[in-house]
Design a protein around this motif. Structure first.
Motif, short mmCIF file in Angstrom:
data_model
loop_
_atom_site.label_atom_id
_atom_site.label_comp_id
_atom_site.label_asym_id
_atom_site.label_seq_id
_atom_site.Cartn_x
_atom_site.Cartn_y
_atom_site.Cartn_z
N SER A 21 0.86 -1.18 0.00
CA SER A 21 0.00 0.00 0.00
C SER A 21 0.89 1.22 0.00
N GLU A 22 0.44 2.26 -0.68
CA GLU A 22 1.25 3.46 -0.84
C GLU A 22 1.79 3.96 0.50
N GLY A 23 3.10 4.11 0.54
CA GLY A 23 3.75 4.63 1.74
C GLY A 23 4.08 3.58 2.79
N ARG A 66 10.75 1.72 0.97
CA ARG A 66 9.59 1.88 0.09
C ARG A 66 10.07 2.52 -1.21
N PRO A 70 6.70 7.03 -7.86
CA PRO A 70 5.66 6.13 -8.37
C PRO A 70 6.20 5.07 -9.33
N LYS A 129 5.22 -0.42 -12.68
CA LYS A 129 3.74 -0.44 -12.59
C LYS A 129 3.16 -1.51 -13.50
#
Length: 145
Positions: A21-23, A66, A70, A129
Motif C-alpha cells: 500500500s502506498e507509503g 519503500r 511512483p 507499474k
C-alpha cells in the motif's frame, strides 16, 4: 541471454515494494523470507537501489524501505541497464579477451548485438507499474496483506 542475480533481485525488490500500500514500509527480512534470498546479499541490492534513487529508506525501530517515486515512472529497461555492468554474451563482445580468429569478418556478433538491443528495447516499454498490475495475485503469492 541471462540477467545477473543482482539484477533479478533488484527487480524483485521493486516489485515487492511496489505492491505494498502506498507509503507502507517493507523490511529486508520480509523480502528475504519471501524470496528465500540471503539478507546480506539483499542488503547490498537495497543499498544500490537506494543510492540509485529507486528506494527510500526510513531508519529506526519502525523503519524500512519503500519506493522513492511512483512505479509508473520506473522504467524496467533503464533499471536493467543500470544493474547489468555489461552485456558481453560472447567472447567477441569483449575486445580485451577476444581471441576468435574470425571476429574481424564475423557477422554473428552483429546479429547478437542487434538481438541485445531488441531485448532492451522491449524492456524500455515496461515500467514497474506494468509488472504489478496483477497486485492481488502477487500479494497473495508473496504473503502481503
Amino acid at each position: 541471454m541471462q540477467l545477473k542475480k543482482y539484477t533479478d533481485y533488484a527487480l524483485r525488490v521493486l516489485i515487492f515494494t511496489g505492491t505494498k500500500s502506498e507509503g507502507k514500509l517493507s523490511s529486508i527480512k520480509e523480502i528475504s523470507d519471501t524470496f528465500s534470498i540471503s539478507q546480506n546479499h539483499l542488503g547490498k541490492v537495497v543499498f544500490e537501489l537506494n543510492k540509485s534513487g529507486y528506494l527510500e529508506t526510513v531508519r529506526g525501530r519502525n523503519g524500512g524501505i519503500r519506493l522513492a517515486f511512483p512505479p509508473e515512472e520506473m522504467n524496467v529497461g533503464k533499471i536493467v541497464r543500470q544493474f547489468e555492468d555489461d552485456f558481453i554474451i560472447m567472447e567477441c563482445f569483449d575486445k580485451s579477451k577476444n581471441e576468435c580468429v574470425i571476429s574481424p569478418a564475423c557477422k554473428l556478433k552483429h546479429a547478437l548485438n542487434e538481438a541485445v538491443q531488441a531485448f532492451l528495447h522491449v524492456l524500455d516499454s515496461y515500467t514497474i507499474k506494468d509488472l504489478i498490475t496483477n497486485q492481488g495475485q502477487l500479494k497473495k503469492l508473496m504473503g502481503i496483506d
